[in-house]
Motif scaffolding. Structure first.
Motif, PDB file in Angstrom:
ATOM      1  N   LYS A  41       0.802  -0.805  -0.151  1.00 22.91           N
ATOM      2  CA  LYS A  41       0.199   0.071  -0.004  1.00 22.91           C
ATOM      3  C   LYS A  41       0.964   1.440   0.137  1.00 22.91           C
ATOM      4  O   LYS A  41       0.427   2.360  -0.516  1.00 22.91           O
ATOM      5  N   VAL A  63      -8.597  -1.877  -9.720  1.00 23.25           N
ATOM      6  CA  VAL A  63      -7.613  -2.144  -8.320  1.00 23.25           C
ATOM      7  C   VAL A  63      -8.169  -2.622  -7.602  1.00 23.25           C
ATOM      8  O   VAL A  63      -9.409  -1.593  -7.335  1.00 23.25           O
ATOM      9  N   SER A  64      -7.842  -3.832  -7.098  1.00 23.60           N
ATOM     10  CA  SER A  64      -8.675  -4.080  -6.179  1.00 23.60           C
ATOM     11  C   SER A  64      -7.957  -3.162  -4.604  1.00 23.60           C
ATOM     12  O   SER A  64      -7.781  -1.731  -4.418  1.00 23.60           O
ATOM     13  N   ASP A  65      -9.404  -3.941  -3.984  1.00 19.82           N
ATOM     14  CA  ASP A  65      -9.432  -3.152  -2.376  1.00 19.82           C
ATOM     15  C   ASP A  65      -7.631  -3.308  -1.596  1.00 19.82           C
ATOM     16  O   ASP A  65      -7.362  -4.420  -1.281  1.00 19.82           O
ATOM     17  N   VAL A 111      -2.179  -3.865  -2.573  1.00 20.19           N
ATOM     18  CA  VAL A 111      -2.343  -3.709  -3.388  1.00 20.19           C
ATOM     19  C   VAL A 111      -2.561  -3.892  -5.732  1.00 20.19           C
ATOM     20  O   VAL A 111      -1.263  -4.531  -5.199  1.00 20.19           O
TER      21      VAL A 111
END
Lengths: 261, 261
Positions: A41, A63-65, A111
Motif C-alpha cells: 500500500k 485496482v483491488s482494495d 494492492v
C-alpha cells in the motif's frame, strides 16, 4: 477439455487447483486477459498516479482494495493469489522466485493492479483479417525499450516499453483505427515506421520477447506495452512486488468487445 | 478585450490579478475547462481510486503532485491557487467561505484533481447543430441525484449525480455518439428517457442548477455529472477541501477536440 471455449471462471478454477500452470494465450477465446502487478500500500498511491498519467502504457482495468484478493468489476469469485498460473516474486527489484500460488506470501497491505493486455487488441486485429506476425510464427511479441519518457509520478519514472508488429503498408491505418478504439488495452500505436526515431537501434534484436520476420514492404508498428509498468516498478527496487510471469495472465470475465465502450 | 478569443494562459493571468471573478462559461472558445477538487494527501489515494473506478462521473484530466500548485499536462505556467475566479472552501463538509484567491490556505500536503467538464461536449453538440436547452434559455444545466451507486473506494461512496439535456427524438442517437467519443469529459449518456428509472421523481425540480423547458416530443437525456465527485467528497466531511465555485472553472490549454483522441 477445450480451454479455448471454457468460461474464464472455470479455467481460473483449474488454475487454482494447480491443474494449469502454463501460458494462457488462446484460453477463453473472446475474453480479455490482464497483467498483474502487486505492491504494498505504501507504494500504491504513486503507482496509481503513474498509471493515471500514463494510460497508454498502463491502462488500468481494475485496482483491488488493499489486502483484498478479490475483484469486483472484471472478475467475480476470483482469488488473485491463486488464479494466475505462474507468479514472479521480486525483492529489491530482483526476481527471487517463480511460483504457481502466491497465497503464502500475500499481505494485508497488498494492492493489486490489473492492467490491460495486447492479447485483446490482437484478437480484434485477427478478427479483422490482419495477420499478427508473432502469432503466425508462434513466438512471443518483440518488445523494445524506447527513448520515450513516461510522465513521472512520485517515485516512479522510466522509459516506455513498446511492442512491435510488422504490417503491410496498406493495413497500417486500419490497424491503428482498430486498436485506437480499444484504449483500455493500450489503444492506438505510439509510433509507425522509424525504429530509430524512438531510440530503437536494432529492430532485429528486441530487449524482451522474440525477433520476428519483417517482410519486404512491411512497416514496423509500435504499441505502448504492459511491460512498461513492470519495468518502472523494478527501477525503484521495492522491498517486495509480485507480478504474473510473462504470458501467464489473469483471465477476466470481460469480453474483448466490452473494452471498446 | 474579447475573452472568447483570448488564449487560456492570458485569461488565467487576468483571473490571477483579480480582474476576472465571474463565471467562465464562453471564455476561450474551443478550449476545455475543468472542475477542481483539492484534498489533503491523506485522502488522495482513496479519491484517486474512486476516480479510477468511476471514470464516467470523475474523468481525470490531471492530478497535481502533492503540494504543487502547478500542472504539467493540461496547462503550463498556471497557479492552481489563484487562477480560478472563485473558490469554495469546505471544512468538515460545510462550505465556510467563497474566495477569489486560495493561496493563503494552500498547504504542502494538498493534491489537486482536475476533472473534465461537460462544457467541452456541449461545444461539440452545438458545433454539430444540436440545441443545448439550458444554454438557449441562459440557465444553469439541471442536475439530479440518482439511485445509481458509484463504485465505492476506501472512504468514498455515494450516488451518481447526472445532468439533463432534453433533445428531440431524432437527435438523441447523434448526441449519444458525439459525447460517447469524448470519454474524458463524461462521455456518452448514462440514461435516456425515463427519469423514474434512475430514481428521479420530478424532472422539473432538479437538485442542483435550474429547471429547463422540455418541449413536446423531446426526451430527457442524462449524462454523468462532475458534481458527483464533489457530492461524494462532502459525504465524508473532510477537515478541509477546496473546490471551484460552480461555473467558475479552471481554463486549460487543451482544446476540446484534443479530448477526442
Amino acid at each position: 477439455m477445450d480451454l479455448t471455449t471454457m468460461a474464464p471462471s472455470e479455467v481460473r478454477g483449474l488454475i487454482r487447483k494447480g491443474e494449469i500452470t502454463g501460458p494462457t494465450a488462446g484460453m477463453c477465446a473472446g475474453y480479455a486477459q490482464a497483467n498483474l502487478a502487486v505492491l504494498p500500500k505504501e507504494l500504491a498511491y504513486d503507482f496509481l498516479l503513474f498509471c493515471q498519467r500514463n494510460p497508454k502504457s498502463c491502462p488500468l482495468l481494475e485496482v483491488s482494495d488493499a489486502g483484498s484478493r478479490e475483484l469486483h468489476a472484471i472478475a467475480q469469485g476470483a482469488d488473485l493469489a491463486t488464479d494466475i498460473p505462474k507468479y514472479r516474486v521480486y525483492k529489491n527489484g530482483v526476481m527471487v522466485e517463480e511460483r504457481t500460488d502466491a497465497s503464502r506470501l500475500w499481505r494485508d497491505d497488498f494492492v493489486s493492479f490489473l492492467i490491460g493486455c495486447s492479447f485483446s487488441f490482437e484478437a480484434e486485429l485477427l478478427e479483422a483479417g490482419i495477420t499478427v506476425r508473432h502469432i503466425e510464427e508462434n513466438r512471443n511479441v518483440p518488445m523494445f525499450r524506447t527513448n520515450i519518457d513516461c510522465v513521472p509520478a512520485g517515485i516512479f519514472s522510466g522509459k516506455m516499453v513498446v511492442s512491435m508488429r510488422p504490417l503491410p503498408h496498406d493495413e497500417v491505418v486500419r490497424a491503428a483505427l482498430i486498436t485506437g478504439g480499444m484504449p483500455r488495452v493500450h489503444g492506438a500505436p505510439v509510433h509507425i515506421g522509424s525504429p530509430e526515431a524512438i531510440g530503437i537501434k536494432d529492430i532485429n534484436h528486441p530487449d524482451f520477447g522474440d525477433s520476428v520476420t519483417i517482410r519486404d514492404g512491411e512497416v514496423p508498428v509500435f504499441w505502448p506495452c504492459g511491460v512498461t509498468p513492470q519495468s518502472v516498478i523494478m527501477n525503484v527496487k521495492p522491498k517486495i512486488a509480485i507480478t504474473h510471469s510473462p504470458g501467464h495472465m489473469f483471465l477476466t470475465d470481460v469480453k474483448n468487445v466490452q473494452l471498446k465502450y
